[in-house]
Motif scaffolding. Structure first.
Motif, PDB file in Angstrom:
ATOM      1  N   GLY A  22     -17.814  43.046 -87.420  1.00 40.89           N
ATOM      2  CA  GLY A  22     -17.209  41.839 -87.826  1.00 40.89           C
ATOM      3  C   GLY A  22     -16.757  41.072 -86.563  1.00 40.89           C
ATOM      4  N   THR A  23     -15.827  40.102 -87.009  1.00 41.58           N
ATOM      5  CA  THR A  23     -15.412  38.996 -85.902  1.00 41.58           C
ATOM      6  C   THR A  23     -13.896  39.337 -85.715  1.00 41.58           C
ATOM      7  OG1 THR A  23     -16.872  37.264 -86.736  1.00 41.58           O
ATOM      8  CG2 THR A  23     -14.949  36.598 -85.609  1.00 41.58           C
ATOM      9  N   ALA A  24     -13.535  39.413 -84.230  1.00 38.59           N
ATOM     10  CA  ALA A  24     -12.385  39.421 -83.981  1.00 38.59           C
ATOM     11  C   ALA A  24     -12.105  37.834 -83.250  1.00 38.59           C
ATOM     12  CB  ALA A  24     -12.077  40.156 -82.594  1.00 38.59           C
ATOM     13  N   LEU A  25     -10.633  37.589 -83.736  1.00 41.47           N
ATOM     14  CA  LEU A  25     -10.042  36.093 -83.482  1.00 41.47           C
ATOM     15  C   LEU A  25      -8.987  36.563 -82.409  1.00 41.47           C
ATOM     16  CD1 LEU A  25     -10.071  32.870 -83.845  1.00 41.47           C
ATOM     17  CD2 LEU A  25      -8.644  33.591 -85.636  1.00 41.47           C
ATOM     18  N   ILE A  26      -9.000  35.660 -81.408  1.00 37.60           N
ATOM     19  CA  ILE A  26      -7.862  36.055 -80.348  1.00 37.60           C
ATOM     20  C   ILE A  26      -7.568  34.761 -79.999  1.00 37.60           C
ATOM     21  CG2 ILE A  26      -7.354  37.016 -77.944  1.00 37.60           C
ATOM     22  CD1 ILE A  26      -9.634  38.710 -78.064  1.00 37.60           C
ATOM     23  N   VAL A  27      -6.128  34.703 -80.519  1.00 46.19           N
ATOM     24  CA  VAL A  27      -5.450  33.523 -79.959  1.00 46.19           C
ATOM     25  C   VAL A  27      -4.814  33.509 -78.768  1.00 46.19           C
ATOM     26  CG1 VAL A  27      -3.683  31.886 -80.909  1.00 46.19           C
ATOM     27  CG2 VAL A  27      -5.128  33.246 -82.355  1.00 46.19           C
ATOM     28  N   GLY A  28      -4.788  32.392 -78.120  1.00 48.28           N
ATOM     29  CA  GLY A  28      -4.387  32.491 -76.572  1.00 48.28           C
ATOM     30  C   GLY A  28      -5.487  32.912 -75.675  1.00 48.28           C
TER      31      GLY A  28
ATOM     32  N   ASP B 274     -15.247  45.711 -73.525  1.00 54.21           N
ATOM     33  CA  ASP B 274     -14.866  46.676 -74.404  1.00 54.21           C
ATOM     34  C   ASP B 274     -14.637  46.079 -75.849  1.00 54.21           C
ATOM     35  OD1 ASP B 274     -14.748  48.429 -72.392  1.00 54.21           O
ATOM     36  OD2 ASP B 274     -12.848  48.011 -71.811  1.00 54.21           O
ATOM     37  N   LEU B 275     -14.160  44.795 -76.213  1.00 49.95           N
ATOM     38  CA  LEU B 275     -14.063  44.596 -77.547  1.00 49.95           C
ATOM     39  C   LEU B 275     -15.490  44.234 -78.378  1.00 49.95           C
ATOM     40  CD1 LEU B 275     -11.082  41.911 -77.052  1.00 49.95           C
ATOM     41  CD2 LEU B 275     -11.037  44.134 -78.409  1.00 49.95           C
ATOM     42  N   LEU B 276     -16.359  43.882 -77.272  1.00 51.37           N
ATOM     43  CA  LEU B 276     -17.605  43.856 -77.859  1.00 51.37           C
ATOM     44  C   LEU B 276     -18.461  44.904 -78.432  1.00 51.37           C
ATOM     45  CD1 LEU B 276     -18.796  40.594 -75.635  1.00 51.37           C
ATOM     46  CD2 LEU B 276     -18.483  40.695 -78.269  1.00 51.37           C
ATOM     47  N   THR B 277     -17.854  46.300 -77.997  1.00 55.80           N
ATOM     48  CA  THR B 277     -18.347  47.439 -78.296  1.00 55.80           C
ATOM     49  C   THR B 277     -17.811  47.749 -79.811  1.00 55.80           C
ATOM     50  OG1 THR B 277     -16.556  48.971 -77.628  1.00 55.80           O
ATOM     51  CG2 THR B 277     -18.594  48.127 -76.057  1.00 55.80           C
ATOM     52  N   ARG B 278     -16.769  46.999 -80.415  1.00 55.42           N
ATOM     53  CA  ARG B 278     -16.090  47.191 -81.340  1.00 55.42           C
ATOM     54  C   ARG B 278     -16.199  46.322 -82.458  1.00 55.42           C
ATOM     55  NH1 ARG B 278     -13.672  49.388 -77.150  1.00 55.42           N
ATOM     56  NH2 ARG B 278     -12.199  50.981 -77.282  1.00 55.42           N
ATOM     57  N   PHE B 279     -16.481  44.990 -81.965  1.00 52.05           N
ATOM     58  CA  PHE B 279     -16.795  43.838 -82.702  1.00 52.05           C
ATOM     59  C   PHE B 279     -18.192  43.357 -82.554  1.00 52.05           C
ATOM     60  CE2 PHE B 279     -12.404  44.149 -82.330  1.00 52.05           C
ATOM     61  CZ  PHE B 279     -11.683  44.091 -83.607  1.00 52.05           C
ATOM     62  N   GLN B 280     -18.810  42.679 -83.814  1.00 53.50           N
ATOM     63  CA  GLN B 280     -20.023  42.070 -83.463  1.00 53.50           C
ATOM     64  C   GLN B 280     -19.857  40.824 -82.781  1.00 53.50           C
ATOM     65  OE1 GLN B 280     -23.133  42.970 -83.994  1.00 53.50           O
ATOM     66  NE2 GLN B 280     -23.902  41.013 -83.134  1.00 53.50           N
ATOM     67  N   GLN B 281     -18.555  39.916 -82.905  1.00 53.34           N
ATOM     68  CA  GLN B 281     -18.397  38.795 -82.335  1.00 53.34           C
ATOM     69  C   GLN B 281     -16.870  38.627 -81.838  1.00 53.34           C
ATOM     70  OE1 GLN B 281     -18.483  35.144 -84.882  1.00 53.34           O
ATOM     71  NE2 GLN B 281     -19.453  34.101 -83.411  1.00 53.34           N
TER      72      GLN B 281
ATOM     73  N   ALA C  54     -11.986  40.059 -88.901  1.00 55.70           N
ATOM     74  CA  ALA C  54     -11.566  41.033 -89.427  1.00 55.70           C
ATOM     75  C   ALA C  54     -10.437  41.705 -88.629  1.00 55.70           C
ATOM     76  CB  ALA C  54     -12.806  42.460 -89.085  1.00 55.70           C
ATOM     77  N   TRP C  55      -9.935  41.100 -87.698  1.00 54.20           N
ATOM     78  CA  TRP C  55      -9.024  41.466 -86.933  1.00 54.20           C
ATOM     79  C   TRP C  55      -8.485  39.977 -86.008  1.00 54.20           C
ATOM     80  CZ3 TRP C  55      -9.009  42.131 -81.217  1.00 54.20           C
ATOM     81  CH2 TRP C  55      -7.639  42.885 -80.836  1.00 54.20           C
ATOM     82  N   VAL C  56      -7.066  39.815 -86.024  1.00 53.58           N
ATOM     83  CA  VAL C  56      -6.635  38.654 -85.550  1.00 53.58           C
ATOM     84  C   VAL C  56      -5.510  39.248 -84.288  1.00 53.58           C
ATOM     85  CG1 VAL C  56      -5.340  36.629 -85.454  1.00 53.58           C
ATOM     86  CG2 VAL C  56      -7.092  37.071 -87.308  1.00 53.58           C
ATOM     87  N   ALA C  57      -5.734  38.681 -83.246  1.00 53.83           N
ATOM     88  CA  ALA C  57      -4.762  38.971 -82.127  1.00 53.83           C
ATOM     89  C   ALA C  57      -4.082  37.728 -81.579  1.00 53.83           C
ATOM     90  CB  ALA C  57      -5.437  39.810 -80.875  1.00 53.83           C
ATOM     91  N   SER C  58      -2.869  37.760 -81.389  1.00 54.56           N
ATOM     92  CA  SER C  58      -2.178  36.449 -80.680  1.00 54.56           C
ATOM     93  C   SER C  58      -1.401  37.108 -79.408  1.00 54.56           C
ATOM     94  CB  SER C  58      -1.060  36.099 -81.452  1.00 54.56           C
ATOM     95  OG  SER C  58      -0.072  34.926 -80.806  1.00 54.56           O
ATOM     96  N   VAL C  59      -2.007  36.831 -78.391  1.00 52.25           N
ATOM     97  CA  VAL C  59      -1.924  37.390 -76.840  1.00 52.25           C
ATOM     98  C   VAL C  59      -1.009  36.490 -76.029  1.00 52.25           C
ATOM     99  CG1 VAL C  59      -3.236  38.486 -75.047  1.00 52.25           C
ATOM    100  CG2 VAL C  59      -3.919  38.353 -77.193  1.00 52.25           C
TER     101      VAL C  59
END
Length: 266
Positions: free
Chosen positions: A64-70, A81-88, A150-155
């Motif tokens: 799935g997709t990871a959305l990273i704010v910031g 490393d995140l790309l080994t866990r998410f498609q995008q 699939a997952w959102v992070a605010s960094v």
């Protein structure tokens, strides 16, 4: 000065309004400051990367997709490393540095830069230079993505969101108490914005700051912990550490500044 000018010229903004409010200038200053404080910031950067990977690993399924704010300055993001866990991976910010755009190009089709004002207020502020109505502040919109994340992070951005809008309004003479209330509403609205995705979220944010003099004596501090009361009841504290954001010698007079950082998952 030359280094900061180079970063300024290489930074792209979501809109002329974002540039007018000073986001490009601030991003260039941050990039320059990172070089000066690289050693002092490294533990924080490593802890941020580790927290993101730990949070991503808690998901029941990979992909799935990871959305990273910031994500405009991606030095604290473990993209490979995140790309080994998410498609995008979609990076969302109001500005993107030259280095981040170059980094995204390493993975065409898998890492994208989404220019977005997460506060939803910058255009209003640039045009009117007065505090926006509550309805605008409290309901920032979500970007239209090709797929729901699939997952959102605010960094490392929650407590930074009010800084540029407040500085812009303060220059026009807005009352301090009104600015403080406005800043609080922006922070609360971002927590609501994260929750509204209705997917697992990871929040990495400072919760207090402390200023010391040249001898190490505490001069002042601010506690932002009450602002986190807006977190969902299910939120859990996953990690915490101290960030030496202004090591001795960086601040005027030989003093220093530190932030206490927390990681929340919900």
């Amino acid at each position: 000065m030359l280094e900061e000018a180079w970063h300024y010229l290489g930074t792209r903004a979501a809109s002329p309004a974002a540039r007018r409010l000073g986001y490009v200038r601030e991003a260039a200053a941050l990039e320059t400051r990172h070089r000066r404080c690289r050693d002092a910031w490294q533990p924080h950067i490593q802890a941020t990367r580790a927290a993101l990977l730990t949070s991503a690993d808690r998901l029941e399924t990979a992909g799935g997709t990871a959305l990273i704010v910031g994500g405009g300055i991606a030095r604290d993001l473990p993209l490979a490393d995140l790309l080994t866990r998410f498609q995008q991976v979609v990076l969302l910010d109001i500005v993107f540095s030259r280095a981040t755009r170059r980094l995204a190009r390493r993975w065409p089709g898998r890492v994208g830069c989404c220019y977005w004002d997460v506060t939803g207020t910058v255009e209003w502020l640039a045009e009117r230079r007065r505090i926006p109505p509550d309805v605008l502040v409290s309901r920032p919109s979500h970007p239209e993505l090709s797929a729901k994340p699939a997952w959102v992070a605010s960094v490392n951005c929650l407590m930074q969101l009010p800084l540029m809008p407040i500085a812009w309004l303060a220059a026009s003479g807005a009352a301090e108490q009104h600015l403080e209330a406005f800043g609080q509403r922006l922070v609360e609205a971002h927590l609501d914005w994260l929750t509204a995705w209705q997917v697992p979220c990871c929040l990495i944010t400072e919760v207090c700051d402390t200023t010391y003099d040249a001898t190490g004596q505490r001069l002042s501090g601010n506690d932002y912990q009450p602002l986190l009361a807006r977190l969902p009841a299910t939120a859990s504290l996953a990690a915490q550490w101290e960030w030496s954001i202004s090591p001795p010698g960086e601040s005027a007079g030989g003093g220093s500044d530190s932030l206490n950082v927390e990681v929340w998952e919900f």
